[in-house]
Design a protein around this motif. Structure first.
Motif, mmCIF file in Angstrom:
data_model
loop_
_atom_site.group_PDB
_atom_site.id
_atom_site.type_symbol
_atom_site.label_atom_id
_atom_site.label_comp_id
_atom_site.label_asym_id
_atom_site.label_seq_id
_atom_site.Cartn_x
_atom_site.Cartn_y
_atom_site.Cartn_z
ATOM 1 N N GLN A 52 0.838 -1.202 0.000
ATOM 2 C CA GLN A 52 0.000 0.000 0.000
ATOM 3 C C GLN A 52 0.877 1.258 0.000
ATOM 4 O O GLN A 52 1.553 1.553 0.991
ATOM 5 C CB GLN A 52 -0.942 -0.014 1.209
ATOM 6 N N VAL A 53 0.834 1.991 -1.105
ATOM 7 C CA VAL A 53 1.725 3.133 -1.310
ATOM 8 C C VAL A 53 1.307 4.350 -0.485
ATOM 9 O O VAL A 53 2.158 5.034 0.101
ATOM 10 C CB VAL A 53 1.777 3.509 -2.808
ATOM 11 N N ILE A 54 0.018 4.628 -0.418
ATOM 12 C CA ILE A 54 -0.442 5.843 0.269
ATOM 13 C C ILE A 54 -0.048 5.851 1.742
ATOM 14 O O ILE A 54 0.483 6.863 2.243
ATOM 15 C CB ILE A 54 -1.960 6.032 0.090
ATOM 16 N N ILE A 57 3.627 6.812 2.018
ATOM 17 C CA ILE A 57 3.882 8.246 1.845
ATOM 18 C C ILE A 57 3.495 9.014 3.106
ATOM 19 O O ILE A 57 4.237 9.874 3.588
ATOM 20 C CB ILE A 57 3.110 8.779 0.621
ATOM 21 N N LEU A 58 2.331 8.674 3.663
ATOM 22 C CA LEU A 58 1.864 9.356 4.868
ATOM 23 C C LEU A 58 2.795 9.104 6.055
ATOM 24 O O LEU A 58 3.046 10.011 6.860
ATOM 25 C CB LEU A 58 0.443 8.911 5.208
ATOM 26 N N CYS A 59 3.302 7.882 6.175
ATOM 27 C CA CYS A 59 4.225 7.558 7.270
ATOM 28 C C CYS A 59 5.505 8.371 7.171
ATOM 29 O O CYS A 59 6.012 8.897 8.179
ATOM 30 C CB CYS A 59 4.545 6.061 7.276
ATOM 31 N N PHE A 60 6.048 8.486 5.949
ATOM 32 C CA PHE A 60 7.257 9.282 5.758
ATOM 33 C C PHE A 60 6.997 10.754 6.088
ATOM 34 O O PHE A 60 7.779 11.390 6.804
ATOM 35 C CB PHE A 60 7.771 9.147 4.326
ATOM 36 N N LEU A 61 5.894 11.304 5.583
ATOM 37 C CA LEU A 61 5.580 12.707 5.831
ATOM 38 C C LEU A 61 5.350 12.974 7.319
ATOM 39 O O LEU A 61 5.833 13.976 7.866
ATOM 40 C CB LEU A 61 4.340 13.117 5.025
ATOM 41 N N PHE A 62 4.610 12.082 7.976
ATOM 42 C CA PHE A 62 4.341 12.244 9.401
ATOM 43 C C PHE A 62 5.653 12.228 10.193
ATOM 44 O O PHE A 62 5.859 13.052 11.089
ATOM 45 C CB PHE A 62 3.420 11.129 9.891
ATOM 46 N N ALA A 63 6.538 11.300 9.845
ATOM 47 C CA ALA A 63 7.819 11.200 10.548
ATOM 48 C C ALA A 63 8.650 12.463 10.370
ATOM 49 O O ALA A 63 9.229 12.984 11.339
ATOM 50 C CB ALA A 63 8.593 9.979 10.039
ATOM 51 N N PHE A 64 8.707 12.985 9.145
ATOM 52 C CA PHE A 64 9.502 14.189 8.889
ATOM 53 C C PHE A 64 8.932 15.399 9.635
ATOM 54 O O PHE A 64 9.676 16.156 10.273
ATOM 55 C CB PHE A 64 9.549 14.490 7.387
ATOM 56 N N VAL A 65 7.614 15.583 9.548
ATOM 57 C CA VAL A 65 6.996 16.753 10.180
ATOM 58 C C VAL A 65 7.121 16.686 11.696
ATOM 59 O O VAL A 65 7.435 17.684 12.349
ATOM 60 C CB VAL A 65 5.510 16.869 9.760
ATOM 61 N N TYR A 173 5.132 -0.984 9.063
ATOM 62 C CA TYR A 173 4.926 -2.320 8.491
ATOM 63 C C TYR A 173 3.447 -2.699 8.521
ATOM 64 O O TYR A 173 2.882 -3.150 7.517
ATOM 65 C CB TYR A 173 5.747 -3.330 9.287
ATOM 66 N N TYR A 174 2.819 -2.486 9.657
ATOM 67 C CA TYR A 174 1.411 -2.846 9.848
ATOM 68 C C TYR A 174 0.497 -2.101 8.874
ATOM 69 O O TYR A 174 -0.410 -2.675 8.278
ATOM 70 C CB TYR A 174 1.016 -2.541 11.291
ATOM 71 N N LEU A 175 0.741 -0.808 8.696
ATOM 72 C CA LEU A 175 -0.133 0.035 7.878
ATOM 73 C C LEU A 175 0.043 -0.202 6.384
ATOM 74 O O LEU A 175 -0.898 0.015 5.611
ATOM 75 C CB LEU A 175 0.123 1.507 8.202
#
Length: 314
Positions: A52-54, A57-65, A173-175
């Motif tokens: 699941q790509v979305i 992307i959200l995990c990376f953005l959340f981590a950075f912010v 991993y879970y998401l």
């Protein structure tokens, strides 16, 4: 624009450059690596067809912010506590203390980045259920508690293990798996511990450099409690353990002894980590340890890339 109060610095107050420095771009490797490792395991297990790509992307953005938010919070509250005294500080310069960012603007930035993190993380509830909202709230809460209280109690290393290891690796991993496959396996959990230990080396060397100032200010970090020599051994052991645990995680996840490639990749990281440890031990104290801080951030990125390759390469 006004010139910063520190006449030796060309950074203008509240300028774009000031905000970039306040965000501490070098620390973003610590935010990216856990998500990178969790994503590698998810991609390995789900394959490109079901990955699941979305959520990725959200995990990376959340981590950075949230990493930037944590940096802003740390900058502001350390300034308020008087811990970023320009005359005695050994670490990299901080925005509020140097006058690069006004306290009022920093408070506004903290509010905006916190809100942005919440908005980015909220859609993850679609993939992981409403409990993801609770997880996000806990992340935000401890982002503030770390700088305001918990770092003074020697809990920083434990929090790194949880919030830069267990939570981001496991939940990424879970998401990213389809619902039918969504569960946190023993292998992924061990990998999350490995990641947390690798990233904790950054906090160890940071607190190793600041040990005298922290003791003076009543900031009882783990390094202050165990002493400089033991902290050096802890730094070395954390990196080695991170490498060994990652090999263990790959074995648990795949059911097969890792091939030569994962062993070589982890050995390469351990070698670089050892060289950094020897330099750290030689320098021992003072501002020169900022070189070790930068080298350790680089090592963490190398570790993340090496783990990703070790997981994905057959």
């Amino acid at each position: 624009m006004q010139q910063t109060p520190n006449e030796k610095s060309p950074v203008k107050t509240n300028s774009l450059r000031a905000w970039i420095l306040a965000a501490r771009p070098k620390t973003l490797s610590g935010a990216a690596v856990p998500v990178l490792i969790g994503t590698a395991f998810a991609l390995h297990d789900a394959g490109r067809e079901y990955f699941q790509v979305i959520p990725a992307i959200l995990c990376f953005l959340f981590a950075f912010v949230m990493q930037i938010d944590a940096n802003f919070v740390n900058d502001y509250f350390d300034f308020k506590h008087g811990n970023d005294d320009v005359a005695t500080r050994l670490g990299p310069k901080r925005a509020c203390a140097e006058g690069w960012i006004t306290p009022r603007c920093m408070r506004m930035a903290i509010a905006y980045t916190t809100l942005a993190g919440c908005l980015i993380g909220l859609p993850l509830a679609i993939y992981g259920g409403l409990e993801m909202v609770l997880v996000g709230m806990v992340c935000v809460l401890f982002c503030f508690l770390y700088s305001t209280r918990l770092s003074y109690l020697g809990l920083g290393d434990f929090l790194v293990l949880v919030f830069f290891g267990i939570i981001p690796v496991s939940l990424t991993y879970y998401l990213e798996l389809p619902i039918a496959l969504s569960k946190i396996t023993p292998g992924v959990f061990v990998a999350s511990l490995a990641c947390g230990l690798a990233i904790d080396t950054l906090l160890i060397v940071n607190n190793y450099r600041d040990r005298d100032n922290d003791l003076r200010d009543g900031k009882m970090t783990l390094v202050v409690k165990i002493g400089a020599r033991n902290a050096e051994w802890l730094y070395l052991a954390a990196g080695y353990t991170a490498a060994l645990l990652m090999l263990t995680a790959i074995y648990l996840q795949t059911g097969h002894i890792p091939t030569a490639i994962p062993f070589l990749l982890m050995a390469a990281y351990a070698s670089i980590h050892t060289l950094t440890y020897l330099r750290m031990k030689h320098i021992h104290q003072g501002r020169e340890l900022n070189q070790i801080l930068g080298a350790t951030a680089r090592n963490i990125l190398i570790y993340g890339l090496a783990c990703t390759a070790a997981i994905l390469i057959p």
